[in-house]
Design a protein around this motif. Structure first.
Motif, PDB file in Angstrom:
ATOM      1  N   UNK B 181       6.553  83.134  65.061  1.00 14.08           N
ATOM      2  CA  UNK B 181       5.808  82.120  64.468  1.00 14.08           C
ATOM      3  C   UNK B 181       4.759  81.684  65.317  1.00 14.08           C
ATOM      4  N   UNK B 182       4.464  82.187  66.730  1.00 15.98           N
ATOM      5  CA  UNK B 182       3.476  81.461  67.710  1.00 15.98           C
ATOM      6  C   UNK B 182       2.227  82.086  67.317  1.00 15.98           C
ATOM      7  N   UNK B 183       1.401  81.045  67.939  1.00 14.46           N
ATOM      8  CA  UNK B 183       0.029  81.277  67.943  1.00 14.46           C
ATOM      9  C   UNK B 183      -0.662  82.282  68.496  1.00 14.46           C
ATOM     10  N   UNK B 184      -1.297  83.178  68.007  1.00 13.70           N
ATOM     11  CA  UNK B 184      -1.935  84.252  68.855  1.00 13.70           C
ATOM     12  C   UNK B 184      -3.208  84.735  68.235  1.00 13.70           C
ATOM     13  N   UNK B 185      -3.901  85.344  69.088  1.00 11.16           N
ATOM     14  CA  UNK B 185      -5.298  85.577  68.811  1.00 11.16           C
ATOM     15  C   UNK B 185      -5.324  86.463  67.624  1.00 11.16           C
ATOM     16  N   UNK B 186      -4.570  87.510  67.405  1.00 14.14           N
ATOM     17  CA  UNK B 186      -4.387  88.358  66.149  1.00 14.14           C
ATOM     18  C   UNK B 186      -4.278  87.556  64.855  1.00 14.14           C
ATOM     19  N   UNK B 187      -3.468  86.580  64.956  1.00 13.60           N
ATOM     20  CA  UNK B 187      -2.849  85.866  63.989  1.00 13.60           C
ATOM     21  C   UNK B 187      -4.079  84.994  63.416  1.00 13.60           C
ATOM     22  N   UNK B 188      -4.746  84.375  64.332  1.00 13.95           N
ATOM     23  CA  UNK B 188      -6.040  83.695  64.155  1.00 13.95           C
ATOM     24  C   UNK B 188      -7.107  84.539  63.614  1.00 13.95           C
ATOM     25  N   UNK B 189      -7.280  85.406  63.975  1.00 18.81           N
ATOM     26  CA  UNK B 189      -8.161  86.451  63.416  1.00 18.81           C
ATOM     27  C   UNK B 189      -7.989  86.796  61.813  1.00 18.81           C
ATOM     28  N   UNK B 190      -6.468  86.960  61.654  1.00 14.66           N
ATOM     29  CA  UNK B 190      -6.125  87.293  60.185  1.00 14.66           C
ATOM     30  C   UNK B 190      -6.428  85.957  59.302  1.00 14.66           C
ATOM     31  N   UNK B 191      -6.087  84.955  59.926  1.00 14.15           N
ATOM     32  CA  UNK B 191      -6.332  83.667  59.086  1.00 14.15           C
ATOM     33  C   UNK B 191      -7.777  83.550  58.856  1.00 14.15           C
ATOM     34  N   UNK B 192      -8.504  83.817  59.823  1.00 14.83           N
ATOM     35  CA  UNK B 192      -9.935  83.622  59.408  1.00 14.83           C
ATOM     36  C   UNK B 192     -10.419  84.711  58.384  1.00 14.83           C
ATOM     37  N   UNK B 193      -9.718  85.759  58.376  1.00 13.78           N
ATOM     38  CA  UNK B 193     -10.203  86.927  57.585  1.00 13.78           C
ATOM     39  C   UNK B 193      -9.947  86.484  56.332  1.00 13.78           C
ATOM     40  N   UNK B 194      -8.708  85.915  56.046  1.00 10.30           N
ATOM     41  CA  UNK B 194      -8.120  85.838  54.697  1.00 10.30           C
ATOM     42  C   UNK B 194      -9.005  84.688  54.193  1.00 10.30           C
ATOM     43  N   UNK B 195      -9.508  83.698  55.015  1.00 13.49           N
ATOM     44  CA  UNK B 195     -10.093  82.655  54.564  1.00 13.49           C
ATOM     45  C   UNK B 195     -11.478  82.795  54.226  1.00 13.49           C
TER      46      UNK B 195
END
Lengths: 83, 404
Positions: B181-195
């Motif tokens: 569940x930790x924040x990481x860069x890949x996860x942020x990229x994915x969240x931006x991509x989804x949005x």
């Protein structure tokens, strides 16, 4: 205060503003804006820190002369000696 | 009595990890108080409670990842601590549709029985002061099993940053456990991509841009800053934000949210500001009531938001409330930026770099500081005619910087 002490202080503050910068291998001649990706707010925060720690109030009209750390230290060396 | 829920911090968030409770059952809390820290793709976020009352029970244990909308705690109106909880409060009516199997199985919804039915005994160390730390440092410390409170921070305001962990890590054997569940860069990229995919799929964008003469604004700013020490100086960005906020308050069709029921204009301007996170990533917290702030106040809040975006401590309300967003690429060297609307908002305003350019002024050619301002707006709500008037209103505001 000698140049090395000034450099340490400035790098400390820079590192607080941009924690990802590797201050152990800092290139004093690299352009702060382009090489280290500092924007105008980062630059203002750095000048604020310099003012608070060294008492040197750098006017906006002198910003353009401080494109890299070397130039900033040159500038500070003369101002701090005069204090 | 009500449940305190895992908040949504933007359309791109499906779940978050409760990292830390800053309160214990029995504590009285005030509306707006930060009571928990939640880790999301956007880093560790402080979460405020929306009503005053008493914490009766914390349903979710630290380090649990749960979907948006999951009840995290019960807030009661009295001092009386109620044992047990009505099952109906946990009906997953508000759960996000897409929940990973892992999140479901780890969360309290699937296994409510693993959490205590009565309030736990007071924690042996009732440490409620949150240790300031960057999201990256917080994650790393957790990976390494280090207590942030035992580490001397060298970041802004004494915040613990990554480099502070190096020494502490050497003293302690490393274990490889990596939290999902930790924040990481890949996860942020994915969240931006989804949005952004959702934005491009669902929002019929139209785009406009125009060039603004900044002679008056730059002149006023130089005069203003000449008298000020660095800590009180303004940046052009503050003028851009204020002018945009004023224009949005005059063009409410660009300021608000679009959902299943259609468009809801907002009464106030909570202006999102896209902040580039050093080393990758983007976050757009809101400057609340931006149209009502004077320039010095707006400037100090801009600085505060940028610092907290990088070192941790953004609040959930700041991440969920923006009514429109500004992206200013500033000195990145491009003339024009065309933004992508951040759903459920309906407008994104972009400022390129301020550069000296040849402009026609009074029938003559003049070299003037200028900026291209762009608008990406939702065609379901308005069209280019209104958008053009809006951009001209920003221009009009910037021609009178003394009145901003």
């Amino acid at each position: 205060m000698n140049r090395e002490e000034l450099r340490t202080i400035v790098l400390e503050e820079l590192s607080a503003i941009a924690p990802d910068i590797d201050i152990d291998h800092f290139d004093d001649r690299a352009r702060l804006r382009d090489e280290y990706d500092l924007d105008s707010m980062d630059a203002l925060n750095l000048l604020t820190a310099v003012h608070q720690r060294l008492g040197v109030n750098i006017p906006e009209s002198d910003y353009a002369r401080m494109q890299n750390l070397q130039a900033l230290l040159d500038y500070l060396e003369t101002r701090v000696e005069n204090c | 009595m009500s449940d305190f829920l895992m908040p949504s911090m933007g359309a791109d968030m499906e779940a978050g990890t409760l990292v830390e409770w800053l309160v214990s059952p029995g504590d009285r809390v005030e509306k707006g108080q930060v009571i928990a820290v939640v880790e999301t793709a956007k880093g560790a976020i402080d979460v405020e409670v929306f009503e005053s009352g008493v914490v009766e029970e914390c349903y979710v244990e630290p380090d649990t990842r749960v979907p948006v909308g999951t009840p995290l705690a019960r807030i009661g109106s009295s001092e009386r601590v109620v044992a047990g909880r009505p099952g109906s409060l946990l009906e997953p009516a508000v759960l996000a549709e897409t929940v990973s199997a892992e999140a479901t199985s780890a969360g309290p919804v699937a296994e409510p029985s693993k959490f205590p039915e009565s309030p736990p005994a007071p924690s042996p160390q009732p440490e409620t002061d949150r240790v300031a730390a960057s999201p990256a440092a917080r994650r790393r410390a957790r990976e390494l099993g280090l207590e942030l409170g035992n580490i001397n921070g060298s970041g802004p305001g004494g915040a613990v940053v990554l480099r502070d962990l190096a020494q502490a890590a050497d003293d302690k054997p490393r274990h490889e456990h990596r939290r999902s569940g930790a924040f990481d860069r890949d996860e942020m990229r994915q969240a931006i991509a989804a949005s952004m995919s959702r934005s491009k799929r669902e929002i019929p964008h139209y785009y406009l841009a125009t060039t603004l003469d900044l002679h008056a604004a730059e002149h006023w700013l130089a005069e203003y800053n000449r008298e000020q020490p660095p800590e009180a100086r303004l940046l052009m960005a503050a003028l851009f934000m204020k002018a945009t906020a004023r224009a949005l308050s005059r063009y409410p069709d660009l300021n608000g949210h679009y959902d299943e029921q259609g468009f809801h204009p907002a009464e106030r301007v909570h202006l999102g500001m896209a902040i580039h996170l050093r080393g990758g990533g983007l976050i757009a917290p809101a400057l609340r009531d931006a149209e009502a702030q004077d320039l010095p106040a707006l400037m100090s809040r801009l600085q505060d938001l940028v610092q907290r975006a990088r070192s941790g401590g953004l609040r959930a309300s700041e991440l969920s409330s923006a009514t429109a967003t500004v992206t200013a690429l500033g000195e990145r060297g491009v003339d024009t930026v065309y933004g992508v609307i951040h759903p459920p908002q309906v407008a994104m305003v972009g400022f390129g770099s301020v550069r000296r350019r040849p402009l026609a002024v009074g029938g003559m050619l003049a070299i003037r500081p200028a900026v291209d301002v762009s608008l990406a707006a939702d065609h379901r709500v308005c069209d280019g005619h209104l958008g053009a008037r809006f951009l001209n209103e920003i221009d009009a505001q910037l021609q009178h910087p003394e009145a901003l």
